[in-house]
Design a protein around this motif. Structure first.
Motif, mmCIF file in Angstrom:
data_model
loop_
_atom_site.group_PDB
_atom_site.id
_atom_site.type_symbol
_atom_site.label_atom_id
_atom_site.label_comp_id
_atom_site.label_asym_id
_atom_site.label_seq_id
_atom_site.Cartn_x
_atom_site.Cartn_y
_atom_site.Cartn_z
ATOM 1 N N ALA A 183 61.622 21.642 -3.149
ATOM 2 C CA ALA A 183 61.553 22.094 -1.840
ATOM 3 C C ALA A 183 62.708 22.937 -1.836
ATOM 4 N N ILE A 184 64.208 22.271 -2.221
ATOM 5 C CA ILE A 184 65.259 22.930 -2.221
ATOM 6 C C ILE A 184 65.247 24.132 -3.355
ATOM 7 N N ALA A 185 64.946 23.909 -4.473
ATOM 8 C CA ALA A 185 64.873 25.092 -5.370
ATOM 9 C C ALA A 185 64.178 26.176 -4.723
ATOM 10 N N ILE A 186 62.643 26.038 -4.286
ATOM 11 C CA ILE A 186 61.843 27.171 -3.885
ATOM 12 C C ILE A 186 62.714 27.825 -2.518
ATOM 13 N N THR A 187 63.459 26.885 -1.699
ATOM 14 C CA THR A 187 64.139 27.607 -0.680
ATOM 15 C C THR A 187 65.087 28.332 -1.046
ATOM 16 N N THR A 188 66.125 27.762 -1.713
ATOM 17 C CA THR A 188 67.126 28.470 -2.545
ATOM 18 C C THR A 188 66.693 29.744 -2.774
ATOM 19 N N GLY A 189 65.528 29.761 -3.510
ATOM 20 C CA GLY A 189 65.298 31.333 -4.379
ATOM 21 C C GLY A 189 65.029 32.193 -3.129
ATOM 22 N N CYS A 190 64.148 31.759 -2.097
ATOM 23 C CA CYS A 190 63.934 32.658 -1.050
ATOM 24 C C CYS A 190 65.267 33.303 -0.208
ATOM 25 N N ALA A 192 68.381 33.260 -1.612
ATOM 26 C CA ALA A 192 68.789 34.235 -2.361
ATOM 27 C C ALA A 192 68.274 35.708 -2.238
ATOM 28 N N ALA A 193 66.942 35.700 -2.244
ATOM 29 C CA ALA A 193 66.087 36.976 -2.004
ATOM 30 C C ALA A 193 66.514 37.511 -0.745
ATOM 31 N N GLY A 194 66.627 36.785 0.187
ATOM 32 C CA GLY A 194 67.198 37.400 1.562
ATOM 33 C C GLY A 194 68.448 37.839 1.634
ATOM 34 N N ARG A 195 69.490 37.087 0.768
ATOM 35 C CA ARG A 195 70.787 37.642 0.824
ATOM 36 C C ARG A 195 70.723 38.878 0.059
ATOM 37 N N TRP A 196 70.110 39.063 -1.049
ATOM 38 C CA TRP A 196 69.843 40.290 -1.872
ATOM 39 C C TRP A 196 69.444 41.502 -1.070
ATOM 40 N N SER A 201 73.727 36.627 5.545
ATOM 41 C CA SER A 201 74.968 36.683 5.005
ATOM 42 C C SER A 201 75.999 35.468 5.409
ATOM 43 N N PRO A 202 76.799 35.314 4.651
ATOM 44 C CA PRO A 202 77.573 33.933 4.756
ATOM 45 C C PRO A 202 78.086 33.849 6.426
ATOM 46 N N ALA A 203 78.367 34.948 7.031
ATOM 47 C CA ALA A 203 78.547 34.933 8.282
ATOM 48 C C ALA A 203 77.485 34.044 9.151
ATOM 49 N N ASP A 204 76.267 34.098 8.702
ATOM 50 C CA ASP A 204 75.302 33.511 9.509
ATOM 51 C C ASP A 204 75.472 31.735 9.814
ATOM 52 N N LEU A 205 76.120 31.398 8.843
ATOM 53 C CA LEU A 205 76.430 30.010 8.857
ATOM 54 C C LEU A 205 77.673 29.417 9.530
ATOM 55 N N ALA A 261 69.690 24.383 1.030
ATOM 56 C CA ALA A 261 69.212 25.322 0.046
ATOM 57 C C ALA A 261 69.508 26.632 0.814
ATOM 58 N N VAL A 262 69.870 26.950 1.781
ATOM 59 C CA VAL A 262 70.513 28.191 2.301
ATOM 60 C C VAL A 262 71.895 28.360 2.208
ATOM 61 N N ALA A 263 72.573 27.096 2.014
ATOM 62 C CA ALA A 263 73.959 27.382 2.028
ATOM 63 C C ALA A 263 74.551 27.717 0.572
ATOM 64 N N ILE A 264 73.799 27.325 -0.706
ATOM 65 C CA ILE A 264 73.905 27.663 -1.890
ATOM 66 C C ILE A 264 74.113 29.075 -2.038
ATOM 67 N N PRO A 265 73.139 29.792 -1.987
ATOM 68 C CA PRO A 265 73.245 31.293 -2.266
ATOM 69 C C PRO A 265 74.211 32.081 -1.494
#
Length: 329
Positions: A183-190, A192-196, A201-205, A261-265
């Motif tokens: 679940a974390i891997a899938i969400t991390t990929g999504c 990462a695509a959202g940041r690209w 952006s990092p400011a969101d967190l 998942a969202v904090a990694i990318p």
């Protein structure tokens, strides 16, 4: 009330009939000789108060019916019968307090499996939690909590610890570990695509007052997880599935996974660490409390549970401990 259906070899029919007749909690006994085809045997049906059902199922298995015949149990939603009312009132205790260990065994066996449905629900819940963290929307966090299926695997581990079933513990632990990793891997990929794409952006967190509890694990996180673990096990053993929703909303497992998942990318490594701690604290609290709750319930059932009288001519065919453990694993 419960409806119990048994297919038994003819040589055991009289013994089962005597067992039912000796119990004040049994009513609506029906015996159909030779009605069973697969397996072959006599069909025996009866209704029974839930408070005494665990003792009856144990006695039926002592007769070897789980090997030479068949035992099935169904819940009765409505029973319009004076006999059923008398049987339920005569059985000591209350149905909500009765633990049907065979039912719990079957349920935790199913919940311990690493199925595609489990992975799908956990991945979807983690993605919703990640979006809730980015948007600082508590309502999305709550929705992700309700959707997460992880408590079933937690309950399976608790059951395995209390019953000494190492296979159940291993299967459920693998389900939790693989489920959260996927679940974390899938969400991390999504994410990462959202940041690209420039959607996040990092400011969101950086500033999110409504959902920052996810990255602040403390003693209250553990206490809430302990209380949720107790409530979750009680809701399962009492067959009160509606109360499980409150358990899901109480713990911060899925939100923590989504935040990881969202904090990694977004390279928020401090939030990754804090969320991982939050996830571990919640799982540990539920496991400790759930195991302790089941252990107390088992102790109480052994000391104060209903015991059926045994007719003098009914032999008890007990299996060896090794054979019984292999059958339940």
């Amino acid at each position: 009330m419960l409806h119990i259906r048994v297919i038994a070899p003819p040589r055991l029919t009289g013994q089962i009939s005597d067992l039912c007749g000796a119990s004040i909690a049994v009513t609506n006994l029906v015996i159909l000789p030779g009605a069973g085809r697969e397996p072959a045997g006599d069909l025996i049906q009866f209704d029974m108060a839930r408070e005494a059902a665990d003792a009856m199922l144990s006695r039926l298995r002592d007769l070897g019916l789980d090997r030479s015949g068949s035992i099935a149990v169904e819940n009765i939603d409505v029973s319009i019968s004076v006999g059923a009312t008398v049987a339920e009132q005569a059985a000591p205790g209350y149905d909500d307090d009765a633990v049907l260990w065979d039912e719990l065994d079957a349920r935790t066996t199913a919940d311990a499996r690493l199925s595609w449905a489990f992975l799908a629900f956990l991945a979807l819940a983690t993605q919703i939690a990640a979006i809730g963290a980015v948007l600082d929307q508590p309502i999305l966090i709550v929705g992700a909590m309700v959707l997460g299926p992880e408590f079933g695997a937690v309950a399976a581990i608790c059951f395995g610890l209390v019953r000494g079933n190492t296979h159940r513990i291993a299967v459920a632990t693998r389900t939790l570990a693989v489920g959260f990793l996927v679940a974390i891997a899938i969400t991390t990929g999504c994410a990462a695509a959202g940041r690209w794409l420039g959607w996040i952006s990092p400011a969101d967190l950086s500033h999110r007052p409504n959902t920052d509890f996810i990255v602040h694990p403390d003693k209250w996180s553990f206490i809430v997880a302990v209380l949720a673990g107790i409530a979750g096990i009680l809701s399962i053993t009492a067959s009160k599935s509606s109360t499980l929703i409150g358990v899901f909303i109480s713990v911060t497992t899925v939100p923590a996974a989504g935040n990881i998942a969202v904090a990694i990318p977004l390279a928020h490594w401090s939030e990754v660490r804090a969320s991982a701690v939050q996830l571990g604290v919640n799982l540990a609290g539920m496991l400790l409390a759930g195991t302790a709750t089941l252990a107390v319930q088992r102790l109480l059932s052994l000391r104060y549970g209903v015991r059926l009288p045994v007719p003098n001519h009914v032999p008890v065919q007990r299996r060896s401990p090794r054979k019984r453990r292999r059958k339940r694993g």
